[in-house]
Scaffold this active site. Structure first.
Site, PDB file in Angstrom:
ATOM      1  N   ASN A 146       0.792  -1.234   0.000  1.00 43.37           N
ATOM      2  CA  ASN A 146       0.000   0.000   0.000  1.00 43.37           C
ATOM      3  C   ASN A 146       0.824   1.283   0.000  1.00 43.37           C
ATOM      4  O   ASN A 146       0.471   2.249  -0.656  1.00 43.37           O
ATOM      5  CB  ASN A 146      -0.983  -0.010   1.168  1.00 43.37           C
ATOM      6  CG  ASN A 146      -0.315  -0.230   2.507  1.00 43.37           C
ATOM      7  OD1 ASN A 146       0.779  -0.804   2.595  1.00 43.37           O
ATOM      8  ND2 ASN A 146      -0.953   0.203   3.574  1.00 43.37           N
ATOM      9  N   GLY A 222       2.642  -5.407   7.873  1.00 39.86           N
ATOM     10  CA  GLY A 222       1.710  -6.252   7.141  1.00 39.86           C
ATOM     11  C   GLY A 222       0.624  -6.788   8.045  1.00 39.86           C
ATOM     12  O   GLY A 222       0.342  -6.226   9.112  1.00 39.86           O
ATOM     13  N   GLU A 244       4.761  -3.758  12.571  1.00 42.46           N
ATOM     14  CA  GLU A 244       3.658  -2.805  12.459  1.00 42.46           C
ATOM     15  C   GLU A 244       2.566  -3.544  11.707  1.00 42.46           C
ATOM     16  O   GLU A 244       2.683  -3.810  10.511  1.00 42.46           O
ATOM     17  CB  GLU A 244       4.106  -1.546  11.727  1.00 42.46           C
ATOM     18  CG  GLU A 244       3.156  -0.375  11.927  1.00 42.46           C
ATOM     19  CD  GLU A 244       2.199  -0.195  10.775  1.00 42.46           C
ATOM     20  OE1 GLU A 244       1.054  -0.680  10.895  1.00 42.46           O
ATOM     21  OE2 GLU A 244       2.579   0.415   9.771  1.00 42.46           O
ATOM     22  N   CYS A 278      -3.413   0.913   7.116  1.00 37.62           N
ATOM     23  CA  CYS A 278      -3.787   0.266   8.375  1.00 37.62           C
ATOM     24  C   CYS A 278      -4.288   1.219   9.449  1.00 37.62           C
ATOM     25  O   CYS A 278      -4.977   0.782  10.372  1.00 37.62           O
ATOM     26  CB  CYS A 278      -2.611  -0.547   8.906  1.00 37.62           C
ATOM     27  SG  CYS A 278      -1.075   0.373   8.961  1.00 37.62           S
TER      28      CYS A 278
END
Length: 475
Positions: A146, A222, A244, A278
């Site tokens: 992303n 991820g 993360e 996220c």
């Protein structure tokens, strides 16, 4: 395209994987589907380079990192175009990602010059104690599709300037921009082996990187389940980790919230990058006195957003990156509908014309969302936002915290005291009170609970790639 190993474009595996344009499914390029030989070559190159790189004066490492940032800026249009093609995000935003990442490299470089050891005052004659920091060694970076350059820079910018070397494994969906970045290392003049890139996918290559005996640290961004697996594999050899992971970020709007501020902020943040990140706003809890007004304003603002092919740069949202990501978000819409939710706007896959071959999901608002719905419990990673009402503050906080995730949260209240009080009770690594500005380079970023381990950016991001050492001196 081949891997970038030890300063050369090479690959041991003869297998290839295709990188597709998410707008129409057309072939952009083919890259190496790396195997165990590629892993071994990249890690060994990084291990050999580390022995020299760790002894390089920090001033020299800082100067190289600034040259790298300059090269990224010079190449931002071409790297940004490559990123737009493989991700589908609007071109301007992709170019901005490259330039913003270059800023972070420069921040890390300047902050590295301020890192210090110290002498505790023991006041023992003939003795001194020195506390210092040393680079960890070879770091493996595994990053998602992303924000491939930003999330790599979080790790690489700190690791390299502190004296570590790196093997980067980008997502199979967006490897081309990371390979393009490797060319900037050549232009900046980095020694061979300091930064390496191998492309591929699958458990075999991932486990080989994470379990390699010459690797000292894993830096991963991820999914939560993949992060748990990586942590388990890394723990067998006591490797350092920074994880993360996923998020399911709540926003709370108190009865005195400024809707003229809150609505544009939530729409911009919740639907940026087609919702594929996220710490986006995933669910919103609105005081009952503002609920209908908020829903109406959100609907009006959301329906002004445009869908299109990102490279055209005439749209707000592009396609979702692949069928799997699309299916997860669409399933949450269907789940909410089946449980009585009201679709305020969107909720459909856009088809026909330029949309026919891509995974274009209309920006979607789900009202009357309830706790049992997936949109309020699971990470969406798409342009879908759930909205629920609340009566009292305590109930809103309880619902906001009723999640295994704890990456980010948002509060809107005219009363700053109330906003801070709620922020202190929210279980999240970062909390925004009124408006949603981008995260700063100088402060830590990371999550609580199942949203990860450790922090990136700021001085803490640099420290994460060092090991403390205590030296006792007698003289």
């Amino acid at each position: 395209m081949k891997n970038y190993i030890n300063g050369e474009w090479t690959a041991f595996s003869q297998e290839e994987m295709h990188v597709l344009n998410p707008v129409d499914g057309s072939l952009l390029n083919s890259v190496c589907r790396s195997g165990l030989e590629d892993v071994e070559a990249a890690v060994n190159a990084a291990a050999i380079a580390f022995e020299t790189w760790k002894k390089t004066p920090i001033q020299e490492r800082v100067q190289l990192q600034k040259k790298l940032a300059a090269s990224m800026r010079k190449q931002s249009a071409s790297i940004g175009r490559q990123l737009s093609l493989e991700l589908g995000r609007p071109l301007t935003a992709c170019i901005h990602e490259i330039n913003r990442s270059a800023e972070l490299l420069e921040y890390y470089a300047e902050e590295a010059l301020r890192m210090k050891g110290y002498f505790p005052l023991t006041n023992v004659e003939g003795e001194k104690v020195l506390v210092t920091r040393e680079p960890l060694g070879v770091v493996v970076s595994i990053t998602p599709f992303n924000y491939p350059i930003t999330l790599l820079t979080f790790k690489m910018g700190a690791a390299l300037v502190m004296g570590c070397t790196m093997v980067s494994k980008p997502s199979e969906d967006t490897p081309l921009s990371t390979l393009a970045l490797a060319a900037c290392f050549e232009e900046a003049g980095y020694p061979a082996g300091v930064f390496n890139v191998i492309t591929g996918y699958g458990k075999e290559i991932g486990d080989a990187l994470v379990s390699h005996p010459k690797v000292t640290k894993i830096a991963f961004t991820g999914g939560t389940s993949t992060g748990a697996h990586i942590a388990g594999v890394a723990a067998r050899t006591h490797k350092r980790i920074t994880l993360e992971l996923g998020g399911q970020s709540p926003a709370i709007l108190c009865e005195d919230a400024d809707l003229d501020m809150a609505v544009p902020a939530i729409v911009k943040h919740g639907f940026a990058n087609t919702g594929q990140f996220c710490y986006r706003v995933n669910r919103v809890y609105v005081h009952e006195s503002l609920y209908e007004q908020f829903c109406q304003k959100m609907k009006e603002a959301t329906e002004k957003l445009t869908l299109g092919a990102g490279i055209e740069d005439n749209c707000d949202l592009g396609p979702m990156v692949n069928e799997k990501i699309f299916a997860n978000a669409f399933q949450q819409i269907e789940d909410a509908q089946s449980k009585g939710a009201r679709i305020l706007t969107g909720g459909k896959r856009r088809t026909g014309g330029i949309y026919e071959k891509g995974f274009f999901l209309e920006p979607t608002l789900i009202a009357e969302a309830s706790p049992e719905m997936k949109i309020m419990r699971e990470e969406t990673f798409g342009p879908v936002i759930g909205i629920a009402s609340f009566t009292n503050e305590a109930a809103a906080i309880q619902e906001a915290n009723a999640s295994p995730y704890g990456l980010a949260a948002y509060v809107f209240s005219h009363n700053i005291g109330r906003g801070l009080r709620i922020a202190e009770q929210l279980q999240a690594g970062s909390v925004w009170v009124n408006n949603i500005q981008r995260s700063y380079h100088s402060v830590p970023f990371g999550g609580m609970k199942q949203s990860g381990i450790g922090r990136e950016k700021g001085i803490h991001g640099l420290e994460a790639y060092t090991e403390l050492k205590t030296i006792y001196l007698n003289y």
